[in-house]
Design a protein around this motif. Structure first.
Motif, PDB file in Angstrom:
ATOM      1  N   LYS A  89       0.830  -1.211   0.000  1.00 18.17           N
ATOM      2  CA  LYS A  89       0.000   0.000   0.000  1.00 18.17           C
ATOM      3  C   LYS A  89       0.866   1.263   0.000  1.00 18.17           C
ATOM      4  O   LYS A  89       0.642   2.188  -0.774  1.00 18.17           O
ATOM      5  CB  LYS A  89      -0.914  -0.021   1.231  1.00 18.17           C
ATOM      6  N   ALA A  90       1.865   1.270   0.871  1.00 17.26           N
ATOM      7  CA  ALA A  90       2.756   2.438   0.963  1.00 17.26           C
ATOM      8  C   ALA A  90       3.430   2.700  -0.379  1.00 17.26           C
ATOM      9  O   ALA A  90       3.466   3.828  -0.872  1.00 17.26           O
ATOM     10  CB  ALA A  90       3.797   2.206   2.057  1.00 17.26           C
ATOM     11  N   SER A  91       3.961   1.645  -0.979  1.00 13.47           N
ATOM     12  CA  SER A  91       4.714   1.791  -2.232  1.00 13.47           C
ATOM     13  C   SER A  91       3.830   2.300  -3.361  1.00 13.47           C
ATOM     14  O   SER A  91       4.200   3.217  -4.101  1.00 13.47           O
ATOM     15  CB  SER A  91       5.315   0.439  -2.638  1.00 13.47           C
ATOM     16  N   GLU A  93       0.882   3.813  -3.205  1.00 13.74           N
ATOM     17  CA  GLU A  93       0.315   5.154  -2.979  1.00 13.74           C
ATOM     18  C   GLU A  93       1.340   6.234  -3.241  1.00 13.74           C
ATOM     19  O   GLU A  93       1.067   7.231  -3.903  1.00 13.74           O
ATOM     20  CB  GLU A  93      -0.233   5.264  -1.548  1.00 13.74           C
ATOM     21  N   ILE A  94       2.531   6.029  -2.749  1.00 14.10           N
ATOM     22  CA  ILE A  94       3.562   7.060  -2.876  1.00 14.10           C
ATOM     23  C   ILE A  94       3.967   7.237  -4.347  1.00 14.10           C
ATOM     24  O   ILE A  94       4.290   8.344  -4.785  1.00 14.10           O
ATOM     25  CB  ILE A  94       4.765   6.717  -1.942  1.00 14.10           C
ATOM     26  N   VAL A 343       9.742   5.059   0.961  1.00  6.30           N
ATOM     27  CA  VAL A 343       8.834   3.902   1.052  1.00  6.30           C
ATOM     28  C   VAL A 343       8.764   3.419   2.502  1.00  6.30           C
ATOM     29  O   VAL A 343       7.683   3.156   3.035  1.00  6.30           O
ATOM     30  CB  VAL A 343       9.303   2.756   0.121  1.00  6.30           C
ATOM     31  N   LYS A 346       6.843   5.907   4.682  1.00  4.66           N
ATOM     32  CA  LYS A 346       5.404   5.827   4.416  1.00  4.66           C
ATOM     33  C   LYS A 346       4.820   4.546   5.037  1.00  4.66           C
ATOM     34  O   LYS A 346       3.693   4.559   5.568  1.00  4.66           O
ATOM     35  CB  LYS A 346       5.161   5.847   2.898  1.00  4.66           C
ATOM     36  N   THR A 347       5.593   3.454   4.979  1.00  2.00           N
ATOM     37  CA  THR A 347       5.144   2.197   5.597  1.00  2.00           C
ATOM     38  C   THR A 347       4.973   2.384   7.101  1.00  2.00           C
ATOM     39  O   THR A 347       3.972   1.948   7.694  1.00  2.00           O
ATOM     40  CB  THR A 347       6.151   1.064   5.312  1.00  2.00           C
ATOM     41  N   GLU A 349       4.422   5.168   8.656  1.00  2.45           N
ATOM     42  CA  GLU A 349       3.289   6.075   8.868  1.00  2.45           C
ATOM     43  C   GLU A 349       1.968   5.287   8.810  1.00  2.45           C
ATOM     44  O   GLU A 349       1.090   5.456   9.653  1.00  2.45           O
ATOM     45  CB  GLU A 349       3.333   7.129   7.754  1.00  2.45           C
ATOM     46  N   LEU A 350       1.854   4.411   7.807  1.00  2.00           N
ATOM     47  CA  LEU A 350       0.640   3.591   7.689  1.00  2.00           C
ATOM     48  C   LEU A 350       0.498   2.648   8.875  1.00  2.00           C
ATOM     49  O   LEU A 350      -0.604   2.406   9.358  1.00  2.00           O
ATOM     50  CB  LEU A 350       0.653   2.801   6.377  1.00  2.00           C
TER      51      LEU A 350
END
Lengths: 357, 357
Positions: A89-91, A93-94, A343, A346-347, A349-350
């Motif tokens: 998801k992180a990858s 979305e970013i 990445v 963001k991971t 953060e999620l």
């Protein structure tokens, strides 16, 4: 990109994919094989592994799983590591990469629009009855691959299939490859003996133990899972480069492609996985791949040892390793110029948002 | 293009779509309403209408229907007219436009990969129980529309829903529009009385006859079909221009969009249909549309009076008229520069191959 991506094979193949438009497809499936106690860590209990693929893709699309109250985590001792779907998801979305889901046969259906390739989940391979009609699944996959390659320059295919390394082992072994003790797994202690016994029991149940090597579709039929022919079909139908986003399971897909597609060109596909699979001391993806053909393997290191998130740190200790196409999603983000540190951030953060840790 | 496309509204809207990449999505659904004898011609018998949507999309993808031995034709007296799916197939193939299928709820599933939006077919609207959860279907459609618009510059959405003009009438009437006697139909004799009685019976069964106008999702729930919220959701989710490829059924989709989407911008959508719907003397698509909003309607004339194929000639006598997005598919081909004569020739060629006539 260079530092965080380890290449086994041609780095040129990687450069060719740079700055292309990518489409990420996650193929989900469940089997009764994942109900065998101890065979997989992809769920808090054997019964809950039925929900893991649907929950994974719901997490990616909705930010929360809808099919069950608990968020999928891999249980390691007393603690849990987050599902690799959060990395995917992180990858995506970013890097703003479109995401689609295809069902190859999962018992719990996700609450989102998904492409139906096959409806019925796989059996327990110990019975020798794993997949009813793998060739039909392969052919439907081919149609889908042909269509999807009209929408993108690069098709990335991930998977979420609990106990999928055991069913991949089944297919590889039934096709005559030496894969005993070489497939990876979602727990630090890889239950190789249980995996081998399960596969051998299936071959015996089917009465085909002495007929190895089997035809690839027969191998899937008795000791495989529905994801394998679906992903192989999609890759076979694609007219654009394909990245198989997964670990040792994807070598079984390659083995099927080699036999089912006349003069299959390995230049068309790569495997992208995580560094946790590539350096897994309990497995050897390269040893398996070399027996099949000149498959380029890319392994991405998200640098989780730098993370303060204890769940993500567990990945560096052998938990989870890969799933929901996490390695391929990270690679896709990097191909679009996103540094691996972003990445990972963001991971994290999620993880804070979703798992509150 | 100008001569064969009749515009009701802005021709500029049409020019804006020229030379864009298009993606054609066919949304299929069945209902128990189509089992009412005499209500639809989309099947050789009321029971066989269950198969028409699946057979239509199988015909487009495989060249033959797989779910039933008979090829779907509309029966008119002693003779049969070919399904409009053959026009759709001809148009998309000649213009090389990608084709996808989505299931909004059909009882017979097609033998090809399709996007699952909703699994369950619609009820008989006479019971006042038509669609379980239209808002959930709409929301899943929205997700799909958002994703698909990443792959194209122009989304064309067709439908195959037997008895769909009756369920569209239900939604329009329940929302307070004057549509009695104005919806089109697949037979030369439009059974308006039967359609109206069926809708009124449904409103009575639901106990809501005196509560009109109803909320749009309640209208679908009691007297609609699953295609309507699915297509409305996809259009609502799309970030690119949308062409609704269908006849009077698509006005019900527009009515839903107007209420369900705040400040809905009608510039984003058009309706594309065939000249047979636009000039149907038993119906009035423009009369309905004008009540809803400034909807551009394009009607394509394939010139079937010039055809020597007797089945296609029947279209000029009021048989079939539209379906499987035939009008929108022809428009899409013309937007890519294919002359209408080539579309007709290709349709005739396919009729010879498929129907041996």
């Amino acid at each position: 990109m260079d530092k965080s991506v380890k290449c086994y094979g041609s780095r040129d193949a990687l450069y060719k994919l740079q700055d292309k438009d990518s489409l990420f497809l996650c193929v989900i499936a469940t089997t009764l094989t994942s109900r065998i106690p101890g065979i997989t860590g992809a769920g808090a209990s054997p019964e809950l592994t039925d929900y893991t693929p649907a929950a994974d893709v719901e997490l990616i699309v909705h930010g929360v799983p809808k099919c069950l109250p608990e968020i999928p985590q891999t249980v390691v001792g007393d603690e849990a590591a987050p599902t690799p779907a959060v990395i995917t998801k992180a990858s995506l979305e970013i890097a703003d990469i479109p995401f689609l889901v295809a069902d190859a046969g999962s018992v719990v259906k996700p609450s989102l629009p998904y492409v139906n390739i096959n409806d019925k989940q796989g059996g327990d391979i110990a019975t020798g009855n794993a997949v009813d009609d793998p060739e039909d699944i392969f052919n439907k996959g081919k149609l889908l691959g042909k269509t999807l390659s009209k929408f993108t320059d690069h098709l990335i295919i991930g998977e979420s299939t609990p106990a999928g390394t055991t069913t991949a082992l089944g297919v590889l072994a039934a096709m005559g490859y030496d894969a005993w003790g070489k497939v990876s797994g979602s727990t630090p202690e890889n239950p190789h003996t249980l995996k081998r016994q399960t596969v051998e029991k299936g071959m015996e149940s089917a009465g085909l133990k002495d007929n190895i090597p089997l035809d690839p579709f027969q191998a899937v039929k008795i000791v495989g899972d529905p994801m394998i022919p679906a992903v192989a079909g999609i890759a076979a139908g694609s007219t654009v480069p394909v990245t198989l986003a997964g670990g040792t399971q994807m070598t079984a897909v390659c083995a099927l492609l080699k036999e089912a597609v006349k003069d299959f060109d390995f230049d068309k596909i790569s495997i992208a996985t995580t560094i946790f699979v590539a350096t897994d001391e309990t497995a050897d993806i390269n040893y398996i791949a070399r027996q099949i053909g000149p498959i380029n393997i890319f392994a991405v290191d998200p640098g989780f040892e730098k993370s303060e998130n204890r769940g993500l740190q567990k990945y560096t200790k052998g938990a989870v390793k890969e799933g929901a196409g996490a390695g391929g999603a990270m690679l896709a983000a990097q191909l679009k110029g996103v540094p691996i540190d972003e990445v990972r951030n963001k991971t994290e953060e999620l993880c804070r948002e979703i798992f509150k840790n």
